[in-house]
Write a protein that holds these residues in place. Structure first.
Motif, PDB file in Angstrom:
ATOM      1  N   GLY A  34       0.815  -1.209   0.000  1.00 13.74           N
ATOM      2  CA  GLY A  34       0.000   0.000   0.000  1.00 13.74           C
ATOM      3  C   GLY A  34       0.849   1.260   0.000  1.00 13.74           C
ATOM      4  O   GLY A  34       2.069   1.216   0.049  1.00 13.74           O
ATOM      5  N   MET A  35       0.170   2.377  -0.085  1.00  9.08           N
ATOM      6  CA  MET A  35       0.854   3.658  -0.077  1.00  9.08           C
ATOM      7  C   MET A  35       0.884   4.184   1.361  1.00  9.08           C
ATOM      8  O   MET A  35      -0.007   3.885   2.142  1.00  9.08           O
ATOM      9  N   PRO A  36       1.894   4.970   1.691  1.00  7.79           N
ATOM     10  CA  PRO A  36       1.938   5.522   3.055  1.00  7.79           C
ATOM     11  C   PRO A  36       0.700   6.375   3.347  1.00  7.79           C
ATOM     12  O   PRO A  36       0.238   7.105   2.486  1.00  7.79           O
ATOM     13  N   ASN A  37       0.170   6.223   4.538  1.00  3.93           N
ATOM     14  CA  ASN A  37      -1.002   6.980   4.961  1.00  3.93           C
ATOM     15  C   ASN A  37      -0.551   8.055   5.946  1.00  3.93           C
ATOM     16  O   ASN A  37       0.005   7.732   6.990  1.00  3.93           O
ATOM     17  N   PRO A  38      -0.788   9.338   5.601  1.00  4.73           N
ATOM     18  CA  PRO A  38      -0.334  10.404   6.512  1.00  4.73           C
ATOM     19  C   PRO A  38      -0.939  10.287   7.911  1.00  4.73           C
ATOM     20  O   PRO A  38      -0.348  10.747   8.880  1.00  4.73           O
ATOM     21  N   GLN A  77       6.713   1.381  -1.749  1.00 10.70           N
ATOM     22  CA  GLN A  77       7.817   0.788  -2.510  1.00 10.70           C
ATOM     23  C   GLN A  77       7.305  -0.240  -3.506  1.00 10.70           C
ATOM     24  O   GLN A  77       6.454  -1.062  -3.162  1.00 10.70           O
ATOM     25  N   ASP A  78       7.836  -0.219  -4.723  1.00 10.99           N
ATOM     26  CA  ASP A  78       7.584  -1.308  -5.668  1.00 10.99           C
ATOM     27  C   ASP A  78       8.534  -2.441  -5.269  1.00 10.99           C
ATOM     28  O   ASP A  78       9.707  -2.193  -4.996  1.00 10.99           O
ATOM     29  N   VAL A  79       8.023  -3.655  -5.210  1.00 11.80           N
ATOM     30  CA  VAL A  79       8.855  -4.783  -4.781  1.00 11.80           C
ATOM     31  C   VAL A  79       8.677  -5.976  -5.719  1.00 11.80           C
ATOM     32  O   VAL A  79       7.712  -6.046  -6.475  1.00 11.80           O
ATOM     33  N   THR A  80       9.623  -6.900  -5.636  1.00  8.51           N
ATOM     34  CA  THR A  80       9.505  -8.176  -6.343  1.00  8.51           C
ATOM     35  C   THR A  80       9.448  -9.274  -5.296  1.00  8.51           C
ATOM     36  O   THR A  80      10.296  -9.330  -4.398  1.00  8.51           O
TER      37      THR A  80
END
Length: 143
Positions: free
Chosen positions: A71-75, A131-134
């Motif tokens: 997910g994206m960071p949540n403020p 972060q994009d991850v593999t």
């Protein structure tokens, strides 16, 4: 061979790699594989879709964009705390991950991102959020 479908119980090894190739996490380091049920919510839908159809003995590398991984960071998950709450903790420094008690009594990890005077900024987002991850997965068994 049984292939992974919805509701399969899957035992697998996984390694999470960052864009630069560094390893962020791996079940090999923990010495034991992960076990999960497809559809129980422990993985993102997109990640589960990539596992469907794999059988024991198969390996696959899955590239996940940040939104499908952690997910994206949540403020709202960034908190400013009074330094006095860290009494006796000499290790309060930027970059340190500490465990905090959540509202339900569960421990949640937070990373200290800034210290300004008496204010300590703690980020409770997943360290890999944004972060994009593999994911390199190795399927051990499918039930």
């Amino acid at each position: 061979m049984t292939a992974i479908t919805q509701d399969s119980t899957v035992t697998l090894h996984f390694t999470i790699k960052m864009k630069d190739g560094s390893v962020a996490d791996s079940t090999h380091n923990m010495g034991k594989p992960a076990k999960l049920v497809i559809g129980d919510g422990s993985l993102s839908d997109n990640f589960e879709q990539c596992l469907l159809g794999l059988s024991a003995g198969e390996s696959k590398e899955i590239e996940l964009a940040a939104a499908d991984a952690f997910g994206m960071p949540n403020p709202d998950n960034i908190h400013h705390m009074d330094r006095a709450k860290f009494v006796g903790d000499a290790d309060v420094e930027v970059g340190i991950i500490m465990a905090f008690s959540g509202p339900d009594g569960m421990e949640i990890p937070g990373i200290i991102t800034e210290i300004a005077g008496d204010s300590v900024t703690v980020d409770f987002n997943h360290p890999l959020a944004g972060q994009d991850v593999t994911f390199a997965v190795e399927i051990l068994s499918v039930e």
